[in-house]
Design a protein around this motif. Structure first.
Motif, PDB file in Angstrom:
ATOM      1  N   ALA A 226       0.831  -1.205   0.000  1.00 41.25           N
ATOM      2  CA  ALA A 226       0.000   0.000   0.000  1.00 41.25           C
ATOM      3  C   ALA A 226       0.867   1.257   0.000  1.00 41.25           C
ATOM      4  O   ALA A 226       0.592   2.224  -0.714  1.00 41.25           O
ATOM      5  N   MET A 227       1.942   1.222   0.810  1.00 43.24           N
ATOM      6  CA  MET A 227       2.849   2.361   0.864  1.00 43.24           C
ATOM      7  C   MET A 227       3.625   2.495  -0.445  1.00 43.24           C
ATOM      8  O   MET A 227       3.844   3.611  -0.941  1.00 43.24           O
ATOM      9  N   LEU A 228       4.017   1.369  -1.031  1.00 41.26           N
ATOM     10  CA  LEU A 228       4.746   1.406  -2.297  1.00 41.26           C
ATOM     11  C   LEU A 228       3.885   1.994  -3.402  1.00 41.26           C
ATOM     12  O   LEU A 228       4.366   2.753  -4.248  1.00 41.26           O
ATOM     13  N   TYR A 229       2.591   1.641  -3.409  1.00 39.77           N
ATOM     14  CA  TYR A 229       1.670   2.167  -4.424  1.00 39.77           C
ATOM     15  C   TYR A 229       1.619   3.691  -4.366  1.00 39.77           C
ATOM     16  O   TYR A 229       1.733   4.376  -5.383  1.00 39.77           O
ATOM     17  N   ILE A 230       1.474   4.234  -3.148  1.00 39.95           N
ATOM     18  CA  ILE A 230       1.457   5.686  -2.991  1.00 39.95           C
ATOM     19  C   ILE A 230       2.830   6.272  -3.319  1.00 39.95           C
ATOM     20  O   ILE A 230       2.930   7.334  -3.948  1.00 39.95           O
ATOM     21  N   ALA A 231       3.906   5.587  -2.908  1.00 41.02           N
ATOM     22  CA  ALA A 231       5.259   6.086  -3.170  1.00 41.02           C
ATOM     23  C   ALA A 231       5.518   6.209  -4.664  1.00 41.02           C
ATOM     24  O   ALA A 231       6.080   7.213  -5.130  1.00 41.02           O
ATOM     25  N   ILE A 232       5.119   5.203  -5.433  1.00 42.51           N
ATOM     26  CA  ILE A 232       5.321   5.271  -6.878  1.00 42.51           C
ATOM     27  C   ILE A 232       4.388   6.300  -7.490  1.00 42.51           C
ATOM     28  O   ILE A 232       4.730   6.964  -8.476  1.00 42.51           O
ATOM     29  N   GLY A 233       3.225   6.485  -6.905  1.00 37.95           N
ATOM     30  CA  GLY A 233       2.360   7.570  -7.342  1.00 37.95           C
ATOM     31  C   GLY A 233       3.019   8.923  -7.133  1.00 37.95           C
ATOM     32  O   GLY A 233       2.960   9.805  -7.991  1.00 37.95           O
ATOM     33  N   ILE A 234       3.674   9.107  -5.974  1.00 40.92           N
ATOM     34  CA  ILE A 234       4.415  10.347  -5.719  1.00 40.92           C
ATOM     35  C   ILE A 234       5.545  10.497  -6.726  1.00 40.92           C
ATOM     36  O   ILE A 234       5.790  11.583  -7.259  1.00 40.92           O
ATOM     37  N   LEU A 235       6.240   9.402  -7.005  1.00 46.08           N
ATOM     38  CA  LEU A 235       7.327   9.434  -7.981  1.00 46.08           C
ATOM     39  C   LEU A 235       6.803   9.831  -9.360  1.00 46.08           C
ATOM     40  O   LEU A 235       7.377  10.683 -10.043  1.00 46.08           O
ATOM     41  N   GLY A 236       5.682   9.229  -9.755  1.00 45.76           N
ATOM     42  CA  GLY A 236       5.100   9.569 -11.051  1.00 45.76           C
ATOM     43  C   GLY A 236       4.598  10.989 -11.104  1.00 45.76           C
ATOM     44  O   GLY A 236       4.667  11.659 -12.133  1.00 45.76           O
ATOM     45  N   ALA A 237       4.089  11.483  -9.968  1.00 47.10           N
ATOM     46  CA  ALA A 237       3.599  12.857  -9.920  1.00 47.10           C
ATOM     47  C   ALA A 237       4.731  13.862  -9.857  1.00 47.10           C
ATOM     48  O   ALA A 237       4.570  15.024 -10.209  1.00 47.10           O
ATOM     49  N   THR A 238       5.904  13.425  -9.370  1.00 47.81           N
ATOM     50  CA  THR A 238       7.032  14.346  -9.222  1.00 47.81           C
ATOM     51  C   THR A 238       7.896  14.349 -10.477  1.00 47.81           C
ATOM     52  O   THR A 238       8.120  15.393 -11.093  1.00 47.81           O
ATOM     53  N   VAL A 239       8.399  13.184 -10.879  1.00 44.31           N
ATOM     54  CA  VAL A 239       9.206  13.111 -12.097  1.00 44.31           C
ATOM     55  C   VAL A 239       8.261  12.870 -13.272  1.00 44.31           C
ATOM     56  O   VAL A 239       7.891  11.737 -13.562  1.00 44.31           O
ATOM     57  N   GLU A 388      -9.466   8.676  -6.252  1.00 45.28           N
ATOM     58  CA  GLU A 388      -8.811   7.426  -6.635  1.00 45.28           C
ATOM     59  C   GLU A 388      -8.285   7.498  -8.061  1.00 45.28           C
ATOM     60  O   GLU A 388      -7.205   6.978  -8.374  1.00 45.28           O
ATOM     61  N   LEU A 389      -9.054   8.154  -8.946  1.00 47.30           N
ATOM     62  CA  LEU A 389      -8.608   8.303 -10.328  1.00 47.30           C
ATOM     63  C   LEU A 389      -7.388   9.218 -10.407  1.00 47.30           C
ATOM     64  O   LEU A 389      -6.490   9.003 -11.236  1.00 47.30           O
ATOM     65  N   LEU A 390      -7.331  10.238  -9.549  1.00 49.86           N
ATOM     66  CA  LEU A 390      -6.155  11.112  -9.498  1.00 49.86           C
ATOM     67  C   LEU A 390      -4.901  10.318  -9.146  1.00 49.86           C
ATOM     68  O   LEU A 390      -3.858  10.455  -9.793  1.00 49.86           O
ATOM     69  N   VAL A 391      -4.989   9.481  -8.118  1.00 46.98           N
ATOM     70  CA  VAL A 391      -3.833   8.693  -7.707  1.00 46.98           C
ATOM     71  C   VAL A 391      -3.436   7.717  -8.805  1.00 46.98           C
ATOM     72  O   VAL A 391      -2.255   7.561  -9.137  1.00 46.98           O
ATOM     73  N   LEU A 392      -4.420   7.058  -9.409  1.00 47.18           N
ATOM     74  CA  LEU A 392      -4.138   6.109 -10.482  1.00 47.18           C
ATOM     75  C   LEU A 392      -3.460   6.799 -11.667  1.00 47.18           C
ATOM     76  O   LEU A 392      -2.545   6.239 -12.279  1.00 47.18           O
ATOM     77  N   SER A 393      -3.874   8.021 -11.983  1.00 45.52           N
ATOM     78  CA  SER A 393      -3.262   8.743 -13.105  1.00 45.52           C
ATOM     79  C   SER A 393      -1.774   8.963 -12.863  1.00 45.52           C
ATOM     80  O   SER A 393      -0.969   8.923 -13.799  1.00 45.52           O
ATOM     81  N   GLN A 394      -1.384   9.177 -11.611  1.00 45.66           N
ATOM     82  CA  GLN A 394       0.022   9.397 -11.303  1.00 45.66           C
ATOM     83  C   GLN A 394       0.826   8.106 -11.399  1.00 45.66           C
ATOM     84  O   GLN A 394       2.000   8.114 -11.772  1.00 45.66           O
ATOM     85  N   VAL A 395       0.216   6.978 -11.072  1.00 50.00           N
ATOM     86  CA  VAL A 395       0.891   5.701 -11.237  1.00 50.00           C
ATOM     87  C   VAL A 395       1.101   5.413 -12.722  1.00 50.00           C
ATOM     88  O   VAL A 395       2.153   4.909 -13.137  1.00 50.00           O
ATOM     89  N   VAL A 396       0.121   5.747 -13.559  1.00 50.43           N
ATOM     90  CA  VAL A 396       0.275   5.588 -15.010  1.00 50.43           C
ATOM     91  C   VAL A 396       1.456   6.417 -15.509  1.00 50.43           C
ATOM     92  O   VAL A 396       2.256   5.961 -16.333  1.00 50.43           O
ATOM     93  N   LEU A 397       1.588   7.634 -14.995  1.00 52.21           N
ATOM     94  CA  LEU A 397       2.721   8.478 -15.369  1.00 52.21           C
ATOM     95  C   LEU A 397       4.039   7.820 -14.994  1.00 52.21           C
ATOM     96  O   LEU A 397       5.000   7.829 -15.773  1.00 52.21           O
TER      97      LEU A 397
END
Length: 452
Positions: A226-239, A388-397
């Protein structure tokens, strides 16, 4: 004045001409439109002339998608994911410096460089992946702006999503004013966002020792799915992958000397510009997560929705303006991201396909591809579905990142293409390390998603 043509065979220098045909500079209407002082010295005058592109790039590092991932991470896990925000920002500084280097030294943006050096099927594949990333980014902008309009004016979320289609006219108006004016508009909105969060943090009074502890990486970030999912979302949203294409193009709006010394100087100034701007982005991203950690996690409130955060901020912090400023910053963030997303979409389509559509049409097509799924999800699931769609969009990035990062690192580290201005050895090692880390983290995310 367009640079002289050069061969485009594999291993040949990239400097010179647009790929596969006549010289067509990236963002032709703004190409070399901002003069840079000439002559020896005058460091600060030249640095001032180069200031701007970095702030357009920084916008993508604090768009509404960051809000969703940072709020989710801060409220659920406290300060633990601050380390991810920090290291993502440092990685972004390295990659954006390479992007600027590519555009300045070769005269190509990243999309043009890929088109010049890869086969047609590979080029089309990279273009398709990049378009998916831009749509995902646009989705975050659509949802973020719609949520802000709902919070500030009570506008139904679906109507806010539909209204975002009209921001194409804002883009057209800004581009007519000239590139320097567009940069000033972006910087003004960034100041608004930073000011809002500085006030929010003053009210929240977070624990400095807890913040310092959060900057140290924890093994739990990787072991907790769960933490990794958010972490990669942060990574996708940042880089942001499309920012690598954007930066390599907009640095070419500066009219600097085209000899080796002039390009080396331009690389230095562009790197300073982007690093300073991304430091501001780091502050804002960290501020969102710290605000969520101090305000919600510390009180046992797991707040993952932007609307819920808005409703709780004022009563929790004891200040009526807290929620309003939060929504104002979100609206400014959405509009800022709209401008840079438009430019990135234009650069990618022209660079990969040599297809030049009117800006309004290109923007409208991209925005419709984001509006339709956003409207469907919001209509069916409401605020929770939007978040939820916002977070998913960042993981796609984040999943698209390696397909932009690997070509960028390969091009800028190749002395055959970059000459003496190729990335030095230490920078190549760091850049390839970042690329490898992105591939490993994304592989872990896919494994957990499909098999975990």
């Amino acid at each position: 004045m367009s640079p002289p043509p050069a061969t485009l065979a594999e291993g040949a220098p990239l400097t010179g001409t647009a790929p596969h045909g006549s010289p067509r500079p990236s963002l032709a209407d703004s190409y070399r439109s901002v003069p840079v002082p000439s002559g020896k010295g005058r460091f600060f005058a030249k640095l001032g002339a180069f200031a701007g592109p970095g702030y357009l790039v920084a916008v993508g590092y604090m768009d509404p998608g960051n809000w969703a991932t940072d709020l989710a991470g801060g409220s659920a896990f406290g300060y633990t994911l601050l380390a991810v925000v920090l290291f993502s920002s440092l990685m972004a500084m390295v990659l954006q410096s390479l992007s600027a280097r590519l555009g300045i030294v070769t005269g190509h943006d990243l999309a043009q460089a890929c088109r010049a050096n890869y086969s047609r099927p590979v080029t089309i594949g990279l273009w398709a992946l990049c378009e998916i990333a831009i749509i995902a980014c646009d989705l975050a902008e659509v949802l973020g702006t719609a949520i802000a309009l709902q919070l500030l004016f009570g506008l139904p979320l679906v109507w806010g999503v539909v209204l975002t289609g009209f921001d194409v006219f804002l883009i057209l108006a800004l581009q007519q004013l000239g590139f320097r004016k567009l940069e000033a508009f972006i910087v003004a909105l960034l100041v608004v966002i930073a000011g809002c969060f500085a006030y929010e943090l003053f009210l929240a009074r977070p624990d400095p020792l807890a913040i310092a502890g959060g900057l140290v990486p924890s093994p739990e970030i990787v072991t907790n799915p769960a933490m990794l999912y958010i972490a990669i979302g942060i990574l996708g949203a940042t880089v942001m992958p499309h920012n690598l294409y954007l930066h390599s193009s907009i640095v070419q709006t500066r009219r600097f000397a085209q000899d080796e010394e002039g390009k080396a100087e331009a690389v230095r100034h562009a790197t300073i510009d982007s690093s300073v701007a991304l430091t501001l982005a780091l502050f804002i991203n960290a501020a969102i997560l710290i605000l969520a950690a101090a305000t919600f996690h510390g009180r046992g409130q797991n707040v993952a929705e932007i609307g819920e955060a808005y409703r709780l901020l004022s009563p929790t912090l004891g200040a009526g303006a807290a929620s309003v400023l939060f929504a104002v910053a979100l609206l400014a963030s959405g509009q800022n991201s709209t401008v840079t997303g438009t430019l990135a979409g234009q650069i990618v389509m022209e660079g990969f396909l040599d297809l030049r559509l009117p800006v309004w049409l290109r923007r409208l097509v991209t925005r419709m591809l984001a509006i339709v799924p956003a409207a469907l999800v919001v209509g069916a699931a409401g605020d929770r579905g939007a978040t939820e769609l916002l977070v998913l969009s960042q993981v796609v990035l984040s999943l698209q990142l390696p397909f932009a990062v690997i070509p960028l690192v390969a091009f800028t580290g190749d002395a055959r293409r970059m000459g003496r201005l190729a990335a030095p050895g230490w920078l190549k090692v760091v850049a390839w390390g970042i690329a490898a880390l992105l591939v490993v983290l994304n592989g872990k995310l896919l494994f957990d998603f499909f098999l975990g």
